[in-house]
Design an enzyme around this catalytic site. Structure first.
Site, PDB file in Angstrom:
ATOM      1  N   ILE A 164       0.831  -1.212   0.000  1.00 32.18           N
ATOM      2  CA  ILE A 164       0.000   0.000   0.000  1.00 32.18           C
ATOM      3  C   ILE A 164       0.864   1.259   0.000  1.00 32.18           C
ATOM      4  CG2 ILE A 164      -1.755   1.289   1.306  1.00 32.18           C
ATOM      5  CD1 ILE A 164      -2.757  -1.472   2.341  1.00 32.18           C
ATOM      6  N   ASP A 183      10.899   2.183   6.300  1.00 33.37           N
ATOM      7  CA  ASP A 183      10.573   0.749   6.326  1.00 33.37           C
ATOM      8  C   ASP A 183      11.742   0.051   7.003  1.00 33.37           C
ATOM      9  OD1 ASP A 183       8.470  -1.095   4.366  1.00 33.37           O
ATOM     10  OD2 ASP A 183      10.135  -2.115   5.358  1.00 33.37           O
ATOM     11  N   SER A 241      -3.985   1.116   8.849  1.00 34.62           N
ATOM     12  CA  SER A 241      -3.313  -0.200   8.803  1.00 34.62           C
ATOM     13  C   SER A 241      -3.912  -1.151   9.836  1.00 34.62           C
ATOM     14  CB  SER A 241      -1.810  -0.038   8.987  1.00 34.62           C
ATOM     15  OG  SER A 241      -1.481   0.523  10.238  1.00 34.62           O
ATOM     16  N   GLU A 271     -12.599  -3.207  17.724  1.00 32.93           N
ATOM     17  CA  GLU A 271     -13.603  -2.856  16.724  1.00 32.93           C
ATOM     18  C   GLU A 271     -14.855  -3.690  16.978  1.00 32.93           C
ATOM     19  OE1 GLU A 271     -11.812  -3.333  12.852  1.00 32.93           O
ATOM     20  OE2 GLU A 271     -10.230  -1.864  13.308  1.00 32.93           O
ATOM     21  N   HIS A 294     -13.218   0.796   9.427  1.00 38.56           N
ATOM     22  CA  HIS A 294     -12.393  -0.231   8.761  1.00 38.56           C
ATOM     23  C   HIS A 294     -12.877  -0.511   7.334  1.00 38.56           C
ATOM     24  CE1 HIS A 294      -9.474  -3.694   9.835  1.00 38.56           C
ATOM     25  NE2 HIS A 294      -9.366  -3.374   8.563  1.00 38.56           N
ATOM     26  N   GLY A 296     -11.195   0.854   4.620  1.00 38.11           N
ATOM     27  CA  GLY A 296     -10.108   1.210   3.696  1.00 38.11           C
ATOM     28  C   GLY A 296     -10.085   0.335   2.448  1.00 38.11           C
ATOM     29  N   GLY A 297     -10.293  -0.947   2.641  1.00 38.17           N
ATOM     30  CA  GLY A 297     -10.208  -1.863   1.497  1.00 38.17           C
ATOM     31  C   GLY A 297     -11.561  -2.281   0.962  1.00 38.17           C
TER      32      GLY A 297
HETATM   33  P1  NAI Z   1       2.739  -5.268   3.307  1.00 34.03           P
HETATM   34  O1  NAI Z   1       3.037  -6.459   4.136  1.00 34.03           O
HETATM   35  O2  NAI Z   1       2.791  -5.359   1.831  1.00 34.03           O
HETATM   36  O3  NAI Z   1       3.715  -4.061   3.741  1.00 34.03           O
HETATM   37  C1  NAI Z   1       4.040  -3.765   5.060  1.00 34.03           C
HETATM   38  C2  NAI Z   1       5.402  -3.062   5.066  1.00 34.03           C
HETATM   39  O4  NAI Z   1       5.669  -2.653   6.411  1.00 34.03           O
HETATM   40  C3  NAI Z   1       6.552  -3.958   4.633  1.00 34.03           C
HETATM   41  O5  NAI Z   1       7.313  -3.310   3.636  1.00 34.03           O
HETATM   42  C4  NAI Z   1       7.357  -4.166   5.910  1.00 34.03           C
HETATM   43  O6  NAI Z   1       8.747  -4.316   5.668  1.00 34.03           O
HETATM   44  C5  NAI Z   1       7.052  -2.879   6.657  1.00 34.03           C
HETATM   45  N1  NAI Z   1       7.260  -3.000   8.102  1.00 34.03           N
HETATM   46  C6  NAI Z   1       7.029  -4.055   8.905  1.00 34.03           C
HETATM   47  N2  NAI Z   1       7.347  -3.764  10.171  1.00 34.03           N
HETATM   48  C7  NAI Z   1       7.813  -2.492  10.170  1.00 34.03           C
HETATM   49  C8  NAI Z   1       8.295  -1.630  11.173  1.00 34.03           C
HETATM   50  N3  NAI Z   1       8.382  -2.017  12.444  1.00 34.03           N
HETATM   51  N4  NAI Z   1       8.686  -0.393  10.806  1.00 34.03           N
HETATM   52  C9  NAI Z   1       8.628   0.010   9.516  1.00 34.03           C
HETATM   53  N5  NAI Z   1       8.159  -0.764   8.522  1.00 34.03           N
HETATM   54  C10 NAI Z   1       7.751  -2.008   8.839  1.00 34.03           C
HETATM   55  O7  NAI Z   1       1.301  -4.770   3.796  1.00 34.03           O
HETATM   56  P2  NAI Z   1       0.239  -3.897   2.972  1.00 34.03           P
HETATM   57  O8  NAI Z   1      -0.563  -4.757   2.089  1.00 34.03           O
HETATM   58  O9  NAI Z   1       0.927  -2.716   2.404  1.00 34.03           O
HETATM   59  O10 NAI Z   1      -0.739  -3.475   4.185  1.00 34.03           O
HETATM   60  C11 NAI Z   1      -0.286  -2.592   5.186  1.00 34.03           C
HETATM   61  C12 NAI Z   1      -1.259  -2.632   6.344  1.00 34.03           C
HETATM   62  O11 NAI Z   1      -2.562  -2.233   5.910  1.00 34.03           O
HETATM   63  C13 NAI Z   1      -1.448  -4.029   6.971  1.00 34.03           C
HETATM   64  O12 NAI Z   1      -1.476  -3.884   8.364  1.00 34.03           O
HETATM   65  C14 NAI Z   1      -2.823  -4.452   6.510  1.00 34.03           C
HETATM   66  O13 NAI Z   1      -3.433  -5.312   7.446  1.00 34.03           O
HETATM   67  C15 NAI Z   1      -3.544  -3.106   6.457  1.00 34.03           C
HETATM   68  N6  NAI Z   1      -4.718  -3.100   5.592  1.00 34.03           N
HETATM   69  C16 NAI Z   1      -5.805  -2.372   6.016  1.00 34.03           C
HETATM   70  C17 NAI Z   1      -6.955  -2.343   5.255  1.00 34.03           C
HETATM   71  C18 NAI Z   1      -8.125  -1.534   5.669  1.00 34.03           C
HETATM   72  O14 NAI Z   1      -9.251  -1.872   5.313  1.00 34.03           O
HETATM   73  N7  NAI Z   1      -7.943  -0.470   6.391  1.00 34.03           N
HETATM   74  C19 NAI Z   1      -7.060  -3.113   4.006  1.00 34.03           C
HETATM   75  C20 NAI Z   1      -5.822  -3.744   3.596  1.00 34.03           C
HETATM   76  C21 NAI Z   1      -4.709  -3.747   4.397  1.00 34.03           C
END
Ligand code: NAI
Length: 412
Positions: A164, A183, A241, A271, A294, A296-297
């Site tokens: 994202i 990151d 997130s 939630e 919630h 976002g997606g």
């Molecule tokens: P992803 O797994 O592709 O990316 C997460 C990134 O965070 C990775 O690059 C990882 O290296 C980095 N990361 C991990 N721990 C870290 C830390 N301590 N400090 C800095 N960076 C760190 O995940 P994606 O798909 O980008 O999703 C991100 C978040 O969004 C997830 O928590 C997911 O559950 C949430 N999400 C929320 C939605 C909503 O409806 N609001 C829908 C889809 C995802």
């Protein structure tokens, strides 16, 4: 699997899709006539699943159907479960893995949806537009430019640059924003984005800090009082997130003191589990705070993408054994060679399995044309293409090895 598989009996694999999965999934299975498809609007209980899954090879569910060990035990022909949603919590993953049943999901189908809402909220916060809308709903006309600004030339700081994060960065850049990100892994920066040395540098630099990290031990509470104090006066925090990432009490203080100019939250530590349950947060009623449940997606496009992505993964797995994107078994992919017989063997990862399987094929005087193999968490998965002269009886011989969990034979 010792019993003869339905595809060996010349039958099209049976697919059961529950919980109103997007129609593109059933359409995809029906096109070409390679599958028998049944769809159902609701979820099934454990007992109903036990009765229903006897002859099913591919099962599609969303978040309401629970797949327990008992359900899997009653489905000897089941080769894969498709979770047409983001997570796989509703499936007993250990039981599925032990039985060599592949589980697929669609963790990244809604990436763009989250990125779009993030950007929309950046502008809404900068213009105090959600607050103005609420006031107007209450009959109060507050036309004012005070504290409102354009986002052009402002800096957005993206925490977590996985799926994202970069999408948010590209959209922000199109609006003329500067993009920095943090990151834990070194990442290829898209566009003009710049990776900063650490979280503190990002917090001190950004006008908008937006969280896109997973829920892990490292990220839980990663935005607390100390981090909020390091943010620039008058800056904004967005979290779309996971609810555990931000300390809500500390955020409330930072907003009430005026140190932060606003916040947008789509996720919360607790939630409501359904629309019947009330929502409570100490952020309710604060100025310039956007709260969304919630979502976002949650878009039509994301639902459709999920339908396409998971059904394609199930079809690929059923027809060629490719397990790319599988949530529990080793990911193995190999283009299917023409004029060959494909052997698929999921097994316990113990020494000597490959040589025993290869020995059985060699013992039949047949050449192996290609092989691909991977292991994961004590499970090995082998895809082998052998000359078509190989007897299909090889399937029973490989299945009889102590190490074998599931074996399938497919035509090339
Ligand atoms: P992803 O797994 O592709 O990316 C997460 C990134 O965070 C990775 O690059 C990882 O290296 C980095 N990361 C991990 N721990 C870290 C830390 N301590 N400090 C800095 N960076 C760190 O995940 P994606 O798909 O980008 O999703 C991100 C978040 O969004 C997830 O928590 C997911 O559950 C949430 N999400 C929320 C939605 C909503 O409806 N609001 C829908 C889809 C995802």
């Amino acid at each position: 699997m010792k019993a003869q598989h339905p595809t060996e009996r010349g039958e099209a694999p049976a697919v059961l899709l529950l919980e109103n999965i997007h129609p593109v999934a059933a359409e995809g299975f029906r096109a070409g006539g390679a599958f028998r498809v049944e769809t159902m609007a609701g979820a099934l209980s454990e007992d109903e699943l036990v009765d229903k899954l006897g002859g099913v090879q591919l099962l599609g569910i969303r978040s309401k159907t629970r797949i327990t060990d008992r359900v899997l035990a009653a489905a000897p022909e089941l080769i894969a479960v498709g979770c047409f949603c983001i997570g796989t919590d509703q499936v007993d993953m250990n039981a599925a893995t032990r039985r060599g049943i592949a589980v697929f999901n669609a963790p990244f189908s809604n990436t763009r949806s989250v990125a779009e809402l993030t950007i929309a909220e950046v502008i809404m916060l900068a213009r105090r537009a959600a607050q103005r809308s609420m006031e107007l709903h209450l009959g109060r006309w507050q036309k004012s430019a005070v504290g409102c600004m354009e986002v052009r030339h402002k800096t957005i700081g993206i925490v977590g640059y996985g799926h994202i994060g970069p999408q948010v960065g590209l959209l922000a850049e199109a609006l003329g924003m500067e993009v920095v990100f943090h990151d834990i892994v070194r990442k290829l920066a898209l566009g003009n984005a710049r990776q900063v040395a650490n979280l503190d540098e990002l917090l001190a630099t950004a006008d908008f800090v937006t969280m896109h990290v997973p829920d892990t031990e490292l990220t839980r509470g990663m935005i607390g009082r100390a981090q909020l104090e390091r943010m620039r006066p008058g800056s904004y925090l967005l979290n779309l997130s996971r609810g555990s990432v931000v300390d809500i009490a500390a955020l409330g203080e930072a907003l009430r003191s005026g140190h932060l100019a606003g916040a947008a939250l789509d996720v919360f530590p607790e939630e409501p589990s359904s629309s019947r349950d009330p929502f409570q947060s100490e952020l309710c009623g604060l100025d310039n705070v956007i709260l969304t449940p919630h979502i976002g997606g949650s878009t039509e496009e994301a639902q459709r993408n999920i339908g396409l992505e998971v059904s394609e993964a199930l079809r690929d797995y059923a027809l060629s054994g490719i397990s790319t994107g599988c949530a529990n078994l080793p990911e193995v992919q190999m283009p299917k060679l023409a004029d060959s017989l494909r052997v698929l063997n999921i097994h316990k990862d113990v020494p000597g399995v490959l040589s025993r399987v290869n020995g059985l094929v060699a013992g039949m005087g047949v050449n192996i044309k290609a092989q691909s193999y991977h292991t994961r968490d004590g499970i090995g998965y082998l895809i082998m293409d052998a000359e078509r002269t190989l007897s299909r009886g090889i399937g029973a011989e490989i299945a009889a090895l102590d190490s074998s969990i599931r074996t399938r034979i497919l035509n090339g």
